[in-house]
Design a protein around this motif. Structure first.
Motif, short mmCIF file in Angstrom:
data_model
loop_
_atom_site.label_atom_id
_atom_site.label_comp_id
_atom_site.label_asym_id
_atom_site.label_seq_id
_atom_site.Cartn_x
_atom_site.Cartn_y
_atom_site.Cartn_z
N TRP A 242 0.82 -1.06 0.04
CA TRP A 242 -0.29 -0.12 -0.23
C TRP A 242 0.97 1.44 0.15
CZ3 TRP A 242 -1.38 3.56 4.12
CH2 TRP A 242 -1.80 3.88 4.06
N GLU A 245 2.36 1.79 -2.65
CA GLU A 245 1.88 2.13 -4.55
C GLU A 245 1.59 0.56 -5.11
OE1 GLU A 245 -0.73 3.94 -3.50
OE2 GLU A 245 -0.67 5.52 -2.52
N GLY A 262 0.33 -1.18 -11.80
CA GLY A 262 -0.96 -0.54 -11.94
C GLY A 262 -1.02 -0.08 -13.75
N SER A 304 0.97 8.75 -7.73
CA SER A 304 -0.03 8.15 -8.18
C SER A 304 -1.65 9.05 -8.25
CB SER A 304 -0.35 6.92 -7.55
OG SER A 304 0.89 5.60 -7.43
N PHE A 311 -1.65 2.02 -9.78
CA PHE A 311 -2.13 1.64 -8.86
C PHE A 311 -2.36 3.65 -7.04
CE2 PHE A 311 -0.80 -2.53 -9.54
CZ PHE A 311 -2.06 -2.80 -9.55
N TRP A 312 -3.85 3.42 -7.06
CA TRP A 312 -3.46 4.75 -5.79
C TRP A 312 -4.11 3.97 -4.76
CZ3 TRP A 312 -5.91 10.62 -6.26
CH2 TRP A 312 -5.43 10.86 -4.84
N SER A 313 -3.53 3.76 -3.44
CA SER A 313 -4.10 3.21 -2.44
C SER A 313 -4.47 1.61 -2.94
CB SER A 313 -5.28 4.32 -1.86
OG SER A 313 -4.05 5.45 -1.03
N PRO A 314 -3.74 0.85 -3.05
CA PRO A 314 -4.07 -0.55 -3.48
C PRO A 314 -4.04 -1.11 -1.73
CG PRO A 314 -1.97 -0.31 -4.04
CD PRO A 314 -1.73 0.94 -3.90
N THR A 328 -8.05 -4.29 -5.43
CA THR A 328 -9.00 -3.25 -4.70
C THR A 328 -8.22 -1.79 -4.74
OG1 THR A 328 -10.27 -4.12 -3.89
CG2 THR A 328 -10.74 -2.21 -3.18
N GLU A 329 -8.47 -0.79 -4.99
CA GLU A 329 -7.98 1.23 -5.10
C GLU A 329 -8.98 1.52 -4.13
OE1 GLU A 329 -5.50 2.25 -8.26
OE2 GLU A 329 -6.50 0.55 -9.50
N ARG A 332 -8.54 5.05 -5.92
CA ARG A 332 -9.07 5.81 -7.74
C ARG A 332 -10.31 5.66 -7.89
NH1 ARG A 332 -7.48 9.72 -9.93
NH2 ARG A 332 -4.91 9.90 -9.49
#
Lengths: 345, 470
Positions: A242, A245, A262, A304, A311-314, A328-329, A332
């Motif tokens: 996380w 990213e 991502g 990100s 990925f942004w905040s996976p 899950t992001e 995003r």
């Protein structure tokens, strides 16, 4: 519990597709925190929403073909409601379990979304919870819960009866710092994203510490605040890294295999939106969505925020029965899906 | 009880920070005043609630969607940082370079601007202005994306001179136009798409994308310019260099600094007609500005160590802005030892009191001083502070109450003094003290210093004129 059967031993993942888009109501996600994937392929996506906007809090039901089946649950403290929904897990009968980090409880719904029950009590004693996040079932339908602010993992029966607890606050083997995601491997071992310690830990079903993987950093096999973990039938470990990213793949011994940054493309729902909103679609088509930016800070989070496909905040990684990995992001509002490929082996 | 050394450091912490507990004041006093000033100026050893922790539990404070995220995130910092002057200085610049949501409509862009104030705000003023000129939120706020080689838009150029550096009366209309020419082609990347999404407040399909600066050389006027008496093919950086050389700039920034940290000056539009109340203090700051090569930290050091700042006549003269009041109360209550949903409510209280961060009333920012106070806002301020300080479930309140209970409070006077001491060694007028003592006398017998009674006196202290001021 995630099981993957009859698929080749995985060496690499390749991008397959993106699901979802940003919406406060109905078809879409808003600050999704996790997805539970049922045996029939239905996806249950928990949405945290904005804190001052109650209507976005819900579970969205869809599938990998972008079929939309509706939403259920709402914001609040009553039965079938959430304040801070976090993780989502599905038991062998298809019932949907969602943890709530604010209400310190687990809520249970049937597969159509009707609320069945909830359990959980705030506290630090055995069986009590303080900010429950990750959820994972074992083969017997017992539920492991990442009991975040108690820095431990607890196991409960499906109806909430306490079975066991392991771990305490610390950075030694078997200790935790704000654990988050959790999964159970095909062999019954428990894997925990030990968020504050920048590692993944592996335990026997009874909580005996077996191994730790990773150390703080941005390098291969290093983590920064891992949030989620999934394990396939061959023992490959998928980690939502996380704070970096990205997603990393480790082999069963914890050796680095692959990292993903991502590659999101337009989901079916997103493409539909842009086809209808022509002006916005046209403007987007003329924009450079991978610009060269002189970043103010050297930070993957910042990168990100500028490059939409990354990925942004996976927050979570989950596997389906075919070995597809769902990332899950939260920032995003979408899920990127990667499929296993033996080609790179 | 507090002595003058403690009280002076209490004054410093109210102005250069958001107040301090008595325990903190003791540790600062042990170092000494000047060492405490240096500690405040030193940004290297910050401890605070980490961004990772905030982002984990508040996804919206990671993506910064909506109108509130940036301010909530900032409040967490104000309430938890060990380097509060950095946040105070960011607030100072936010008040001068006031940029607002209604036109920008992008929470992350506004939050990024505040971050820039945080990291650039205590260094070179020249670098700060240069960075500000490339700040995407500022570009949209003052229309510099519409400032073209063949058709200038002078909005940013004008405000750069009028509100951000020199003040009215120190430049000509031609200077404004030449300034605008120098900033042509300084724009936003993907301007069309980004502007459209802001106009529509569109989060679709995947949330907002951070903005970035772009220089379009094909749209930049590379021609000769004459600006403030100098000639050359100036670009924006050159203009900033020339601005920073001006005595008017030094005086303008110094007056702002005095007004924010020492004593309220009249609103900026009156400055051409009203002399500063303490010209020697302004001269001191101007000197520090030039001696240091426009270094803000050097100016602050000179200010905080000066008698102009230490003078007891200026203590409690400033009304705390709403967000300063809220942050100060949260630092006392210690409520946010971890991310909590309640941060949203606490932040909204400052909005109810009249200060919506990233949403100032105009390009001039907020009017300070007693403009913060009207009948409605005063009730909000007192209710908030009293309610929070009276809640003994909060760890900071519990600590204060236990410390007060531990000391022998054999009289209402001693109880009142102990409460005043615990909330930051504040001094009150004789009238205020008499009221507090009367209240403490009624609230229970002098020998019955139970926790509930102490909390009631703390609540009453929170409502005093002095607590509401800095």
């Amino acid at each position: 519990m995630t099981t993957v059967q009859d698929i080749p031993e995985i060496k690499v993942l390749e991008y397959r597709m993106t699901l979802g888009m940003t919406t406060m109501e109905g078809r879409g996600f808003y600050a999704p925190t996790d997805v539970g994937i049922a045996d029939d392929g239905r996806m249950y996506v928990a949405n945290r929403s904005l804190e001052n906007v109650a209507r976005g809090v819900r579970v969205t039901v869809c599938d990998i073909d972008s079929e939309y089946y509706g939403t259920f649950a709402s914001y609040g403290t009553g039965a079938g409601q959430f304040v801070w929904p976090s993780a989502c897990a599905i038991d062998s009968r298809g019932r949907v379990y969602v943890s709530d980090e604010y209400l310190h409880r687990v809520s249970i719904f049937d597969k159509e979304g009707a609320p069945l029950s909830q359990w959980g009590e705030h506290g630090a004693a055995d069986g009590q919870l303080d900010t429950p996040s990750g959820l994972a079932f074992d083969a017997d339908d017992n539920l492991y819960v990442a009991d975040t602010y108690n820095h431990r993992v607890q196991q409960f029966t499906a109806d909430g009866r306490f079975l066991l607890a392991f771990g305490r606050e610390g950075d030694g083997a078997g200790e935790f710092s704000l654990p988050w995601g959790i999964t159970v491997g095909a062999d019954g071992c428990v894997y925990v994203a030990d968020w504050g310690n920048d590692r993944v830990q592996k335990f026997a079903a009874d909580g005996a510490h077996l191994a730790s993987y990773g150390s703080p950093g941005r390098g291969d096999g290093e983590f920064h605040r891992p949030s989620g973990v999934a394990v396939d039938a061959n023992g490959y470990i998928y980690v939502a890294d996380w704070g970096n990213e990205r997603v990393q793949v480790l082999n069963a011994d914890g050796g680095f295999v692959q990292k993903l940054r991502g590659e999101a493309t337009l989901s079916a729902w997103a493409a539909n939106f842009l086809a209808i909103n022509v002006e916005e679609g046209d403007a987007r088509s003329r924009a450079n969505l991978e610009p060269e930016v002189d970043y103010f800070v050297d930070d993957p989070h910042e990168e990100s925020s500028h490059i939409e496909k990354y990925f942004w905040s996976p927050v979570s990684v989950k596997l389906d029965r075919d070995g597809n990995l769902y990332v899950t992001e939260a920032n995003r509002h979408r899920i990127q899906v990667y499929r296993p490929s033996a080609a790179g082996g | 009880m507090a002595n003058r050394d403690i009280e002076l450091i209490g004054h410093l912490m109210r102005r250069a920070g958001f107040g301090a507990t008595r325990e903190q004041l003791d540790s600062y006093a042990a170092r000494g005043y000047e060492a405490t000033v240096e500690m405040l100026l030193d940004q290297r050893e910050e401890r605070r609630m980490g961004d990772d922790l905030i982002r984990r539990f508040h996804p919206e404070l990671s993506g910064m969607m909506g109108t509130l995220g940036s301010g909530e995130n900032w409040l967490y910092r104000m309430a938890s940082t060990t380097t509060p002057l950095r946040e105070k200085v960011a607030l100072f610049w936010h008040g001068i370079f006031a940029t607002g949501y209604p036109k920008v409509i992008h929470g992350k862009a506004l939050s990024d601007q505040v971050r820039m104030f945080r990291y650039r705000g205590m260094r070179s003023f020249r670098d700060l202005l240069a960075e500000l000129s490339q700040d995407p939120a500022m570009i949209i706020w003052l229309d510099n994306q519409d400032n073209h080689k063949d058709a200038i838009n002078e909005n940013f150029g004008r405000e750069l001179l009028e509100l951000f550096s020199m003040g009215v009366g120190n430049y000509t209309e031609q200077d404004v136009q030449e300034c605008a020419r120098a900033f042509t082609g300084w724009t936003l990347g993907n301007r069309e798409y980004m502007e459209l999404r802001s106009m529509r407040d569109s989060d679709w399909p995947y949330g907002r994308i951070s903005w970035h600066f772009e220089f379009h050389d094909h749209d930049h006027d590379f021609g000769e310019k004459e600006f403030l008496g100098q000639r050359g093919p100036f670009n924006g950086d050159d203009i900033v260099d020339i601005i920073c050389q001006q005595e008017a700039t030094a005086r303008f920034i110094s007056r702002h600094m005095y007004s924010f940290f020492v004593a309220d000056e009249p609103p900026v539009p009156e400055w051409p007609y009203v002399e500063p109340q303490d010209p020697d203090a302004i001269d001191l700051l101007v000197q520090a500005y030039f001696d240091s090569g426009y270094d803000i930290t050097a100016m602050l050091r000179a200010l905080f160590n000066s008698d102009h700042f230490k003078d007891e006549a200026v203590w409690y003269r400033k009304v705390k802005s709403p967000v300063e009041l809220v942050a100060g109360v949260l630092r006392l209550t210690g409520e946010f030892d971890r991310p909590r949903k309640e941060i949203l409510d606490r932040y909204q209280q400052s909005i109810f009191m009249g200060q919506f961060l990233n949403n100032p009333p105009s390009v001039e920012g907020w009017h300070q001083g007693t403009d913060w106070i009207d009948t409605g806002s005063l009730v909000e301020r007192i209710n908030f502070a009293s309610q929070q300080l009276g809640d003994t479930a909060k760890p900071g309140v519990r600590t204060m109450v236990e410390r007060i209970a531990h000391a022998p409070s054999v009289s209402p006077e001693m109880l009142v003094d102990a409460c005043l001491d615990q909330v930051g060694a504040i001094q009150v007028s004789e009238d205020t003290r008499r009221e507090l003592v009367d209240f403490a006398s009624v609230a229970g017998s002098p020998n019955d210093a139970n926790h509930g009674r102490i909390a009631e006196v703390l609540q009453m202290v929170a409502s005093t004129h002095e607590f509401q001021r800095a």
